[in-house]
Design a protein around this motif. Sequence first.
Motif, PDB file in Angstrom:
ATOM      1  N   PRO A  15      66.953 -67.898  72.436  1.00 48.64           N
ATOM      2  CA  PRO A  15      67.363 -69.268  72.764  1.00 48.64           C
ATOM      3  C   PRO A  15      66.353 -70.009  73.634  1.00 48.64           C
ATOM      4  CG  PRO A  15      69.235 -67.787  72.962  1.00 48.64           C
ATOM      5  CD  PRO A  15      68.036 -66.924  72.716  1.00 48.64           C
ATOM      6  N   LEU A  16      65.588 -69.270  74.449  1.00 50.47           N
ATOM      7  CA  LEU A  16      64.550 -69.921  75.259  1.00 50.47           C
ATOM      8  C   LEU A  16      63.564 -70.695  74.387  1.00 50.47           C
ATOM      9  CD1 LEU A  16      63.667 -67.214  77.943  1.00 50.47           C
ATOM     10  CD2 LEU A  16      64.439 -69.544  78.413  1.00 50.47           C
ATOM     11  N   ALA A  17      63.267 -70.150  73.211  1.00 49.56           N
ATOM     12  CA  ALA A  17      62.345 -70.828  72.296  1.00 49.56           C
ATOM     13  C   ALA A  17      62.921 -72.165  71.850  1.00 49.56           C
ATOM     14  CB  ALA A  17      62.051 -69.941  71.090  1.00 49.56           C
ATOM     15  N   GLY A  18      64.230 -72.189  71.607  1.00 50.70           N
ATOM     16  CA  GLY A  18      64.872 -73.429  71.187  1.00 50.70           C
ATOM     17  C   GLY A  18      64.782 -74.508  72.248  1.00 50.70           C
ATOM     18  N   TYR A  19      65.102 -74.159  73.498  1.00 49.97           N
ATOM     19  CA  TYR A  19      65.042 -75.149  74.573  1.00 49.97           C
ATOM     20  C   TYR A  19      63.609 -75.593  74.842  1.00 49.97           C
ATOM     21  CZ  TYR A  19      69.968 -74.470  75.544  1.00 49.97           C
ATOM     22  OH  TYR A  19      71.339 -74.445  75.432  1.00 49.97           O
ATOM     23  N   VAL A  22      62.647 -78.100  72.231  1.00 56.32           N
ATOM     24  CA  VAL A  22      63.214 -79.425  72.526  1.00 56.32           C
ATOM     25  C   VAL A  22      62.315 -80.175  73.496  1.00 56.32           C
ATOM     26  CG1 VAL A  22      65.127 -80.644  73.646  1.00 56.32           C
ATOM     27  CG2 VAL A  22      65.602 -78.776  72.057  1.00 56.32           C
ATOM     28  N   GLU A  23      61.844 -79.475  74.535  1.00 56.70           N
ATOM     29  CA  GLU A  23      60.968 -80.118  75.520  1.00 56.70           C
ATOM     30  C   GLU A  23      59.650 -80.555  74.865  1.00 56.70           C
ATOM     31  OE1 GLU A  23      61.985 -80.824  78.575  1.00 56.70           O
ATOM     32  OE2 GLU A  23      63.883 -79.892  78.021  1.00 56.70           O
ATOM     33  N   LEU A  24      59.079 -79.692  74.034  1.00 56.99           N
ATOM     34  CA  LEU A  24      57.834 -80.041  73.353  1.00 56.99           C
ATOM     35  C   LEU A  24      58.039 -81.251  72.440  1.00 56.99           C
ATOM     36  CD1 LEU A  24      56.420 -76.525  72.329  1.00 56.99           C
ATOM     37  CD2 LEU A  24      55.813 -77.913  74.322  1.00 56.99           C
ATOM     38  N   GLN A  74      57.958 -73.534  66.051  1.00 51.16           N
ATOM     39  CA  GLN A  74      56.960 -72.502  65.773  1.00 51.16           C
ATOM     40  C   GLN A  74      56.042 -72.286  66.978  1.00 51.16           C
ATOM     41  OE1 GLN A  74      54.822 -73.292  62.146  1.00 51.16           O
ATOM     42  NE2 GLN A  74      54.333 -71.135  61.818  1.00 51.16           N
ATOM     43  N   LEU A  75      55.622 -73.375  67.612  1.00 52.78           N
ATOM     44  CA  LEU A  75      54.778 -73.256  68.800  1.00 52.78           C
ATOM     45  C   LEU A  75      55.534 -72.593  69.948  1.00 52.78           C
ATOM     46  CD1 LEU A  75      52.992 -76.734  68.769  1.00 52.78           C
ATOM     47  CD2 LEU A  75      51.884 -74.505  68.526  1.00 52.78           C
ATOM     48  N   ALA A  76      56.797 -72.970  70.114  1.00 56.27           N
ATOM     49  CA  ALA A  76      57.604 -72.385  71.190  1.00 56.27           C
ATOM     50  C   ALA A  76      57.782 -70.883  70.985  1.00 56.27           C
ATOM     51  CB  ALA A  76      58.964 -73.074  71.255  1.00 56.27           C
ATOM     52  N   SER A  77      57.928 -70.467  69.735  1.00 56.26           N
ATOM     53  CA  SER A  77      58.109 -69.035  69.456  1.00 56.26           C
ATOM     54  C   SER A  77      56.851 -68.248  69.815  1.00 56.26           C
ATOM     55  CB  SER A  77      58.465 -68.818  67.982  1.00 56.26           C
ATOM     56  OG  SER A  77      57.331 -68.953  67.136  1.00 56.26           O
ATOM     57  N   ARG A 121      48.816 -78.943  76.132  1.00 57.90           N
ATOM     58  CA  ARG A 121      49.581 -78.582  77.327  1.00 57.90           C
ATOM     59  C   ARG A 121      51.005 -78.223  76.894  1.00 57.90           C
ATOM     60  NH1 ARG A 121      47.609 -83.717  81.088  1.00 57.90           N
ATOM     61  NH2 ARG A 121      45.401 -83.121  81.193  1.00 57.90           N
ATOM     62  N   LEU A 122      51.246 -76.938  76.782  1.00 57.97           N
ATOM     63  CA  LEU A 122      52.508 -76.476  76.210  1.00 57.97           C
ATOM     64  C   LEU A 122      53.513 -76.003  77.256  1.00 57.97           C
ATOM     65  CD1 LEU A 122      51.192 -74.546  73.081  1.00 57.97           C
ATOM     66  CD2 LEU A 122      51.843 -76.945  73.293  1.00 57.97           C
TER      67      LEU A 122
END
Length: 256
Positions: A15-19, A22-24, A74-77, A121-122
């Motif tokens: 779930p951290l990847a999902g949140y 959203v921010e990205l 994909q980037l968050a993952s 800047r991720l």
Amino acid sequence: MEFIFLITQELKLDPLAGYHAVELLQRFMVRYLRDLLSTPSPEGADDAEPGSCEDAVFDKLKDKFHLIVFSCVQLASKLLLHSHIINNNTAVGFLHSVGHTVSKQSLLESELMVLKGLEFRLNAPNPLTYVEILLEVLGHNEPSISVERLHPLCRDVLQFVSLQRSEVYHSLLVTTIRCASPTPEQREKFVAVTEDYMLLGVSVIAVATFILHVTNWQQVVGELSHITGISTRSISDFTHVALTHIVKTSSSATTV
């Protein structure tokens, strides 16, 4: 936002990847739309009907929005070392399953566009990270509180508040100013509250505690206030508003 949560569930991502996605996405879209809307109009476009430029921008965006959203996921993952990373084969297959035919090249171009738009800047604040860190500190300070049981409920509460964000924060604004019709100035000042993830984090834990261990609620709210410096009144107001919306939504679902 709901689409991002559905993607993370379907692909079994943390779930951290999902949140984080959203921010990205929010950060990228602000820059992307600002750049599109500030681009000089083509010669002769000044005679176009009012709003036609904006319509053209959103038509252009509509065609690639699903790719932008997926690129953020994909980037968050890839940023979470312990999380499953979405490779391009999985990405193409998933998008095809929801009605979007894309090539691997299109995926790479979209991912690069998002990266450039964010200036690579991720790192971004993540509300779930706040919740989990606060739970860890709470468990250390108050061993009698079962944070292991609170954790999954906190995730559910955070997702609810995130999906009902506009309604919840509007109610919180009305509660704070004690006026049903906030002025534009009051709304502008309140933006800082909507971006305060520390307040969101403590309030999510307070809501989960009220649902799961109501007898411990005051103890937990007091400790969260001590940890963060946020007043018990602010935490209580947010808790009341969130619980009201949860009950209202549950009642509506029951009557349907």
